[in-house]
Motif scaffolding. Sequence first.
Motif, PDB file in Angstrom:
ATOM      1  N   PRO A 173       0.564  -0.828   0.014  1.00  0.00           N
ATOM      2  CA  PRO A 173       0.042   0.233   0.062  1.00  0.00           C
ATOM      3  C   PRO A 173       0.736   1.592   0.107  1.00  0.00           C
ATOM      4  O   PRO A 173       1.964   1.235   0.612  1.00  0.00           O
ATOM      5  N   HIS A 174       0.764   2.036  -0.646  1.00  0.00           N
ATOM      6  CA  HIS A 174       1.069   3.810  -0.975  1.00  0.00           C
ATOM      7  C   HIS A 174       2.270   3.592  -1.171  1.00  0.00           C
ATOM      8  O   HIS A 174       3.506   5.037  -1.527  1.00  0.00           O
ATOM      9  N   CYS A 175       2.781   2.573  -2.408  1.00  0.00           N
ATOM     10  CA  CYS A 175       4.321   2.480  -2.812  1.00  0.00           C
ATOM     11  C   CYS A 175       4.004   3.826  -3.783  1.00  0.00           C
ATOM     12  O   CYS A 175       2.682   4.636  -4.270  1.00  0.00           O
ATOM     13  N   PRO A 176       5.664   4.296  -4.337  1.00  0.00           N
ATOM     14  CA  PRO A 176       5.083   5.599  -5.126  1.00  0.00           C
ATOM     15  C   PRO A 176       4.312   5.194  -6.209  1.00  0.00           C
ATOM     16  O   PRO A 176       4.544   4.203  -7.113  1.00  0.00           O
ATOM     17  N   PRO A 177       4.063   6.418  -7.016  1.00  0.00           N
ATOM     18  CA  PRO A 177       2.808   5.867  -8.408  1.00  0.00           C
ATOM     19  C   PRO A 177       3.883   4.919  -9.269  1.00  0.00           C
ATOM     20  O   PRO A 177       3.298   5.021 -10.170  1.00  0.00           O
ATOM     21  N   GLU A 178       5.167   5.741  -9.537  1.00  0.00           N
ATOM     22  CA  GLU A 178       6.386   5.448 -10.213  1.00  0.00           C
ATOM     23  C   GLU A 178       5.368   3.781 -10.603  1.00  0.00           C
ATOM     24  O   GLU A 178       5.716   2.537 -11.531  1.00  0.00           O
ATOM     25  N   GLU A 179       6.674   3.265  -9.252  1.00  0.00           N
ATOM     26  CA  GLU A 179       5.766   1.838  -9.330  1.00  0.00           C
ATOM     27  C   GLU A 179       5.042   1.156  -9.667  1.00  0.00           C
ATOM     28  O   GLU A 179       4.856  -0.107  -9.854  1.00  0.00           O
ATOM     29  N   TYR A 180       3.693   1.631  -9.252  1.00  0.00           N
ATOM     30  CA  TYR A 180       2.853   1.005  -9.361  1.00  0.00           C
ATOM     31  C   TYR A 180       2.473   1.113 -10.650  1.00  0.00           C
ATOM     32  O   TYR A 180       1.561  -0.372 -11.887  1.00  0.00           O
ATOM     33  N   LEU A 181       2.317   1.898 -11.447  1.00  0.00           N
ATOM     34  CA  LEU A 181       2.137   2.640 -13.180  1.00  0.00           C
ATOM     35  C   LEU A 181       3.322   1.290 -13.756  1.00  0.00           C
ATOM     36  O   LEU A 181       2.307   0.724 -14.355  1.00  0.00           O
ATOM     37  N   ALA A 182       4.704   1.182 -13.432  1.00  0.00           N
ATOM     38  CA  ALA A 182       5.326   0.148 -13.859  1.00  0.00           C
ATOM     39  C   ALA A 182       4.748  -1.479 -13.585  1.00  0.00           C
ATOM     40  O   ALA A 182       4.953  -2.050 -14.723  1.00  0.00           O
ATOM     41  N   ARG A 183       4.354  -1.744 -12.592  1.00  0.00           N
ATOM     42  CA  ARG A 183       3.691  -2.580 -12.055  1.00  0.00           C
ATOM     43  C   ARG A 183       2.493  -3.305 -13.368  1.00  0.00           C
ATOM     44  O   ARG A 183       2.282  -4.135 -13.527  1.00  0.00           O
ATOM     45  N   ARG A 184       1.783  -1.852 -13.553  1.00  0.00           N
ATOM     46  CA  ARG A 184       0.338  -1.694 -13.922  1.00  0.00           C
ATOM     47  C   ARG A 184       0.370  -2.565 -15.797  1.00  0.00           C
ATOM     48  O   ARG A 184       0.305  -3.305 -16.000  1.00  0.00           O
ATOM     49  N   ARG A 185       1.799  -1.925 -15.694  1.00  0.00           N
ATOM     50  CA  ARG A 185       2.388  -2.324 -17.229  1.00  0.00           C
ATOM     51  C   ARG A 185       2.584  -3.353 -17.049  1.00  0.00           C
ATOM     52  O   ARG A 185       2.334  -4.185 -18.299  1.00  0.00           O
ATOM     53  N   GLU A 186       3.549  -3.831 -16.669  1.00  0.00           N
ATOM     54  CA  GLU A 186       4.212  -5.458 -16.502  1.00  0.00           C
ATOM     55  C   GLU A 186       2.959  -6.370 -16.422  1.00  0.00           C
ATOM     56  O   GLU A 186       2.589  -7.688 -17.793  1.00  0.00           O
ATOM     57  N   LEU A 187       1.733  -6.137 -15.930  1.00  0.00           N
ATOM     58  CA  LEU A 187       0.536  -7.558 -15.909  1.00  0.00           C
ATOM     59  C   LEU A 187      -0.164  -6.965 -17.563  1.00  0.00           C
ATOM     60  O   LEU A 187      -0.514  -7.807 -18.119  1.00  0.00           O
ATOM     61  N   GLY A 188      -0.215  -5.921 -18.146  1.00  0.00           N
ATOM     62  CA  GLY A 188      -1.394  -5.688 -19.762  1.00  0.00           C
ATOM     63  C   GLY A 188      -2.358  -4.674 -18.299  1.00  0.00           C
ATOM     64  O   GLY A 188      -2.853  -5.593 -17.385  1.00  0.00           O
ATOM     65  N   ALA A 189      -2.805  -4.197 -19.436  1.00  0.00           N
ATOM     66  CA  ALA A 189      -4.133  -3.113 -18.800  1.00  0.00           C
ATOM     67  C   ALA A 189      -5.366  -4.664 -18.537  1.00  0.00           C
ATOM     68  O   ALA A 189      -6.576  -4.431 -17.955  1.00  0.00           O
ATOM     69  N   ARG A 190      -5.499  -5.501 -19.386  1.00  0.00           N
ATOM     70  CA  ARG A 190      -6.426  -6.265 -19.579  1.00  0.00           C
ATOM     71  C   ARG A 190      -6.407  -7.320 -18.165  1.00  0.00           C
ATOM     72  O   ARG A 190      -7.394  -7.761 -17.196  1.00  0.00           O
ATOM     73  N   GLN A 191      -5.558  -7.893 -17.586  1.00  0.00           N
ATOM     74  CA  GLN A 191      -5.063  -7.954 -16.630  1.00  0.00           C
ATOM     75  C   GLN A 191      -4.722  -7.907 -15.759  1.00  0.00           C
ATOM     76  O   GLN A 191      -5.949  -8.397 -14.381  1.00  0.00           O
ATOM     77  N   ALA A 192      -4.715  -6.566 -15.212  1.00  0.00           N
ATOM     78  CA  ALA A 192      -4.500  -5.623 -14.074  1.00  0.00           C
ATOM     79  C   ALA A 192      -6.333  -4.853 -13.788  1.00  0.00           C
ATOM     80  O   ALA A 192      -6.666  -5.427 -12.753  1.00  0.00           O
ATOM     81  N   THR A 193      -7.017  -4.820 -15.652  1.00  0.00           N
ATOM     82  CA  THR A 193      -8.195  -4.615 -15.019  1.00  0.00           C
ATOM     83  C   THR A 193      -8.846  -6.030 -14.479  1.00  0.00           C
ATOM     84  O   THR A 193      -9.745  -5.689 -13.419  1.00  0.00           O
ATOM     85  N   ARG A 194      -8.831  -7.308 -15.262  1.00  0.00           N
ATOM     86  CA  ARG A 194      -9.193  -8.523 -14.771  1.00  0.00           C
ATOM     87  C   ARG A 194      -8.558  -8.782 -12.896  1.00  0.00           C
ATOM     88  O   ARG A 194      -9.886  -9.187 -11.738  1.00  0.00           O
ATOM     89  N   LEU A 195      -7.204  -7.578 -12.346  1.00  0.00           N
ATOM     90  CA  LEU A 195      -7.296  -8.970 -10.923  1.00  0.00           C
ATOM     91  C   LEU A 195      -8.066  -6.911  -9.545  1.00  0.00           C
ATOM     92  O   LEU A 195      -8.942  -7.576  -8.851  1.00  0.00           O
ATOM     93  N   LEU A 196      -7.893  -5.439 -10.888  1.00  0.00           N
ATOM     94  CA  LEU A 196      -8.437  -4.980  -9.970  1.00  0.00           C
ATOM     95  C   LEU A 196     -10.100  -5.391  -9.657  1.00  0.00           C
ATOM     96  O   LEU A 196     -10.919  -5.021  -8.887  1.00  0.00           O
ATOM     97  N   LEU A 197     -11.011  -5.495 -10.824  1.00  0.00           N
ATOM     98  CA  LEU A 197     -12.169  -5.746 -10.638  1.00  0.00           C
ATOM     99  C   LEU A 197     -12.514  -6.828 -10.011  1.00  0.00           C
ATOM    100  O   LEU A 197     -14.228  -6.863  -9.674  1.00  0.00           O
ATOM    101  N   GLY A 198     -11.918  -7.557  -9.421  1.00  0.00           N
ATOM    102  CA  GLY A 198     -12.271  -8.906  -9.862  1.00  0.00           C
ATOM    103  C   GLY A 198     -12.619  -8.939  -7.580  1.00  0.00           C
ATOM    104  O   GLY A 198     -12.382  -9.459  -7.127  1.00  0.00           O
ATOM    105  N   ALA A 199     -11.510  -7.633  -7.052  1.00  0.00           N
ATOM    106  CA  ALA A 199     -11.475  -7.593  -5.813  1.00  0.00           C
ATOM    107  C   ALA A 199     -12.742  -7.039  -5.532  1.00  0.00           C
ATOM    108  O   ALA A 199     -12.303  -6.870  -4.217  1.00  0.00           O
TER     109      ALA A 199
END
Length: 371
Positions: free
Chosen positions: A63-89
């Motif tokens: 939680p509260h990780c730097p925005p740059e780290e979060y967005l890098a992780r988001r890109r690493e997963l890809g938009a579709r997988q990130a969306t699936r993980l977020l919505l699924g929760a």
Amino acid sequence: MTAPLPLVDQHCHGVLRADLGPHTFAAYLSESDAPAPPGTSFLDSQLGFAVRRWCPPLLGLDPHCPPEEYLARRRELGARQATRLLLGATGITDYLVDTGLHSVDMTTRGELAELGGGTAHEIVRLERLAETVADTAGSSSAFLDGLAQAVREAARTAVGFKSIAAYRYGLDFAPNPPGPAEVRTAAGHWLAERPPGGRISDPVLLRHLLWTAAETARPIQLHTGFGDPDLRLQRCDPALLTDFARAVRPTGCTLILLHCYPYHRSAAYLAHAFPHVYADVGLALSYSGVRAEAVLAEALELAPFGKLLFSTDAHGLPELFVVGSEVFRRGLRRLLKGWVNEGAWSRTDAERVAPLIASDNARRVYGLSAP
């Protein structure tokens, strides 16, 4: 009150399909139509901090990780997988999607539900419907006939309508239905002066849209309260709808007041006074973040508990579904727990009221089946 509450998101939109850069991501954390001023960021807000608190753990970060780290992780997963993980929760079982903002960059309602593991339902935006009919109408009579047919057809499949008259004119419109001659004259003027793709903003035609939809007895969502700079906030107080609510009641149409902030107490009053009026504070809770509990408490001062609905009004970012769900659940849980501990409420009543607001009221209003 410890198990997650299933939610019906009774007002939302699609999310972006593409990976996002930092500026695009941050732009969806504000209702402003302009970039953040130099040296500032929309991430430095209650909503921005709520995103940083609740979303990183869903993607495997602190939680509260730097925005740059979060967005890098988001890109690493890809938009579709990130969306699936977020919505699924989120625990959202049903998405009532306003299709008036759909674009090729956004998921359809079916895609949104598939990614979130839920069921999608359509809310038809009246102004967009009218503009689509006008695009091919050759005359005012053809436009009005086509509009009446389009509204009837939409009512057969959609669970409700939405109006953004608050944006196009304001909520201080005349409450009664306009007469046929008045409507024909307004339609003729608008069609004659309308540029290609032009928006509908004539108050007579906006009233005609509302009354045409009301006659179907389908629920109508009305934008009230804050939004982007296209509106004038002082003309978006839901209290301005009092005479319209009184006039439209015999049609059997239900009115759902969206967003409402900072007029959520006015909306709560209307929900209290009129049996066919309901209130929603979804967008206000997301933007108020850690203060969502206070806003929700104010809405619950007067609104009957069977008249308040949950939504996120999420648009563009799946993160907004996460934040809306988290701040609502946690705010409601803390409020009810406090009232039970004080002896003001029984635990049984608290456990009964929570699912009403979270999902049951929406299922009853829109005629949705159980999950």
